[in-house]
Design an enzyme around this catalytic site. Structure first.
Site, PDB file in Angstrom:
ATOM      1  N   ARG A  31       0.839  -1.200   0.000  1.00 22.00           N
ATOM      2  CA  ARG A  31       0.000   0.000   0.000  1.00 22.00           C
ATOM      3  C   ARG A  31       0.873   1.249   0.000  1.00 22.00           C
ATOM      4  NH1 ARG A  31      -2.486  -0.431   6.150  1.00 22.00           N
ATOM      5  NH2 ARG A  31      -0.548   0.009   7.291  1.00 22.00           N
ATOM      6  N   ASP A  75       9.290  -9.951   6.757  1.00 20.70           N
ATOM      7  CA  ASP A  75       9.610  -9.062   7.860  1.00 20.70           C
ATOM      8  C   ASP A  75      11.020  -8.562   7.587  1.00 20.70           C
ATOM      9  OD1 ASP A  75      10.504  -7.877  10.185  1.00 20.70           O
ATOM     10  OD2 ASP A  75       9.954  -9.527  11.508  1.00 20.70           O
ATOM     11  N   VAL A  76      11.173  -7.284   7.285  1.00 21.88           N
ATOM     12  CA  VAL A  76      12.462  -6.772   6.826  1.00 21.88           C
ATOM     13  C   VAL A  76      13.536  -6.814   7.909  1.00 21.88           C
ATOM     14  CG1 VAL A  76      11.473  -5.303   5.037  1.00 21.88           C
ATOM     15  CG2 VAL A  76      11.852  -4.361   7.337  1.00 21.88           C
ATOM     16  N   TYR A 167      12.578   7.934  14.081  1.00 21.15           N
ATOM     17  CA  TYR A 167      12.353   8.055  12.640  1.00 21.15           C
ATOM     18  C   TYR A 167      13.430   8.918  11.995  1.00 21.15           C
ATOM     19  CZ  TYR A 167       9.857   9.001   8.265  1.00 21.15           C
ATOM     20  OH  TYR A 167       9.506   9.114   6.944  1.00 21.15           O
ATOM     21  N   LYS A 171      16.248   7.710   9.263  1.00 17.40           N
ATOM     22  CA  LYS A 171      16.253   8.243   7.903  1.00 17.40           C
ATOM     23  C   LYS A 171      17.558   8.964   7.569  1.00 17.40           C
ATOM     24  CE  LYS A 171      12.250   6.630   6.739  1.00 17.40           C
ATOM     25  NZ  LYS A 171      12.142   5.526   5.748  1.00 17.40           N
ATOM     26  N   VAL A 200       3.232  12.981   1.862  1.00 17.62           N
ATOM     27  CA  VAL A 200       2.565  12.223   0.815  1.00 17.62           C
ATOM     28  C   VAL A 200       1.128  11.952   1.257  1.00 17.62           C
ATOM     29  CG1 VAL A 200       2.568  10.103  -0.551  1.00 17.62           C
ATOM     30  CG2 VAL A 200       4.744  11.181   0.105  1.00 17.62           C
ATOM     31  N   THR A 205      -1.661  10.985   6.896  1.00 20.90           N
ATOM     32  CA  THR A 205      -1.403  12.422   6.798  1.00 20.90           C
ATOM     33  C   THR A 205      -2.686  13.229   6.666  1.00 20.90           C
ATOM     34  OG1 THR A 205      -1.071  12.249   4.393  1.00 20.90           O
ATOM     35  CG2 THR A 205       0.881  12.068   5.796  1.00 20.90           C
TER      36      THR A 205
END
Length: 258
Positions: A31, A75-76, A167, A171, A200, A205
């Site tokens: 998604r 699962d990364v 976060y 990043k 985005v 959001t």
């Protein structure tokens, strides 16, 4: 052992397009930005593995897009899971050409109340997951003669935001990891770049007052459509960006120009 789910045993159509027959893994592909990347890549002829923990949504996307896609649960944060995902992609389609490290999470809390567990969870998914993904695809890309890795960072990898320390840390790390990987993998014909989206449009959001305030102050006073990020990722996976590696590609409506 991880198994793929797909609509037929092999693609039958003759591919055309900017990434014709390129095998690409997209994490968090069920998604949002991930799904937009999948759609853009498939539309231009790629063979795309949708790697995600969201089985129902990923399966539905694969059913919609057809034989040039496959779903692999991933699962990364699991190195074994990554190894299985790459093996499944090779078995289904062939050597991996592209990797879009898109899977990510955010946790909102001020530093003084942010728990170690919540901080580590964000780092594990957003940073360690990118490391494991890059590591997992190198052998396959070398066997295929090269490739392109696109790591989805954020404007939070260029500037600071309060209340999302994990976060922002992750990043910024992705940005630096991208440059190191570009230096190491360039001789193998593997390019590595980072993408830094601003706000985005999404369900998350839409209800965020902070997001609304940000877009009101930037030169392009709107949120990006996920397809706009997908188009940028398509460019980086394709040979159109053949001389670009170790670079940041920003799509933020001009927010970081202020």
């Amino acid at each position: 052992m991880t198994t793929t789910q797909h609509t037929s045993s092999s693609p039958t159509s003759i591919p055309t397009g900017r990434v014709a027959d390129r095998v690409v893994i997209v994490t968090g592909g069920a998604r949002g930005i991930g799904a937009a990347c999948v759609r853009s890549l498939v539309a231009e002829g790629a063979l795309v593995v949708v790697a995600d923990v969201l089985a129902d949504e990923a399966t539905a996307l694969v059913a919609e897009l057809g034989e040039r896609t496959a779903y692999v649960p991933l699962d990364v944060t699991s190195e074994e899971g990554w190894q299985q995902a790459v093996a499944a992609a090779e078995e289904r389609f062939g050597p991996v050409w592209g990797l879009v490290n898109n899977a990510g999470i955010v946790h909102v809390d001020p530093i003084e109340t942010l728990s170690e567990a919540d901080y580590r969870r964000v780092i594990d998914v957003n940073q360690v997951g990118v490391f494991l993904g890059m590591k997992a695809v190198i052998g396959s890309m070398r066997r295929g003669g090269g490739g392109s890795i696109v790591n989805i960072s954020s404007t939070g990898g260029l500037v600071a935001y309060s209340r999302i320390l994990g976060y922002v840390a992750s990043k910024w790390a992705v940005r630096g990891m991208t440059k190191t990987a570009a230096q190491e993998l360039g001789p193998d014909g593997i390019r590595v770049n980072s993408v830094h989206p601003g706000i985005v449009a999404s369900e998350m959001t839409a209800s965020s007052s902070r997001s609304h305030e940000q877009v009101r102050t930037q030169p392009l006073a709107r949120a990006a459509d996920p397809s706009e990020i997908g188009a940028l990722v398509l460019f980086l996976v394709s040979e159109e960006s053949s001389y670009s590696t170790g670079s940041e590609f920003v799509a933020d409506g001009g927010f970081t120009s202020l």
